[in-house]
Design a protein around this motif. Sequence first.
Motif, PDB file in Angstrom:
ATOM      1  N   GLU A  55      -0.534  -6.090   5.154  1.00  0.00           N
ATOM      2  CA  GLU A  55      -1.223  -6.323   3.697  1.00  0.00           C
ATOM      3  C   GLU A  55      -1.760  -4.983   3.196  1.00  0.00           C
ATOM      4  OE1 GLU A  55      -5.095  -8.306   6.089  1.00  0.00           O
ATOM      5  OE2 GLU A  55      -3.323 -10.511   6.004  1.00  0.00           O
ATOM      6  N   HIS A  59      -1.315  -4.308  -0.972  1.00  0.00           N
ATOM      7  CA  HIS A  59      -2.016  -3.924  -1.978  1.00  0.00           C
ATOM      8  C   HIS A  59      -2.222  -2.363  -2.538  1.00  0.00           C
ATOM      9  CE1 HIS A  59      -4.795  -7.310  -1.632  1.00  0.00           C
ATOM     10  NE2 HIS A  59      -4.294  -7.585  -0.478  1.00  0.00           N
ATOM     11  N   LYS A  62       0.638  -3.080  -4.850  1.00  0.00           N
ATOM     12  CA  LYS A  62       0.106  -3.946  -5.967  1.00  0.00           C
ATOM     13  C   LYS A  62      -0.691  -2.774  -6.984  1.00  0.00           C
ATOM     14  CE  LYS A  62      -2.565  -7.526  -7.973  1.00  0.00           C
ATOM     15  NZ  LYS A  62      -3.558  -8.630  -7.104  1.00  0.00           N
ATOM     16  N   ASN A  63      -1.597  -1.437  -6.939  1.00  0.00           N
ATOM     17  CA  ASN A  63      -2.278  -0.767  -7.268  1.00  0.00           C
ATOM     18  C   ASN A  63      -1.179   0.521  -7.861  1.00  0.00           C
ATOM     19  OD1 ASN A  63      -4.976  -1.717  -6.186  1.00  0.00           O
ATOM     20  ND2 ASN A  63      -4.967  -0.379  -4.763  1.00  0.00           N
ATOM     21  N   THR A 204      -0.540 -10.527  -1.706  1.00  0.00           N
ATOM     22  CA  THR A 204      -1.858  -9.993  -2.683  1.00  0.00           C
ATOM     23  C   THR A 204      -2.670 -10.855  -2.936  1.00  0.00           C
ATOM     24  OG1 THR A 204      -0.402  -9.835  -4.289  1.00  0.00           O
ATOM     25  CG2 THR A 204      -0.538  -7.902  -2.250  1.00  0.00           C
TER      26      THR A 204
END
Length: 205
Positions: A55, A59, A62-63, A204
Amino acid sequence: MRHTMKIARPNSRKSSTGFTLIELIVVISIILILGGLMFPAANGALRKAEKSHAENEAHNLKNAISAYFTEYRKYPVDPKDSPSETDEMLTDNKLMDVLLGSDPEAEPGGLNPRRIAFYTGKQAKKAGGGKFRKGVSLEADGTGELWDPWGEYFSVRLDLDYNSRVEKPQWDTTTDATVLPQSILIWSKGRDKEEETWKDNVKTW
């Protein structure tokens, strides 16, 4: 004549601090029972830690993609490939070389000419068969790939028509919605490495 009285001591067996065979069997049995009780708990803790790690990586990725978009006003996708919004990208060299700020992507025609390392993470561990797990397998020229805890790539879907929504992957049956109000979707197949058995998938959204 004086008689000295002697106090007779009990004729006991030879005292010993060692275990008898029965006592040893009992102790070993208790150890085995406790071990059997602890194994499921330890295994559950390991699975929870792996999922938490996946996880966090998802993330962070994604950032990193969001930061790339802020910097270049586009997503890290080569337009020559004519990708569609429903195409699923993987965290192999094609995507990660751009986000890692590799030397090849800083050359003319590359997708990261400013050589910015949008994604940083730990070095991946070897998993055998040419695969890695838990991090980035980085090369000397800055190229690399991102791996989940189970030795697989993450999957990525982007809003390539820039309408602030992305079609949801078919395996996600948690809702009836076909699109999600997001621009970046990232997921891992989970421990069983199968998307269709989605309950252990990491996502996400």
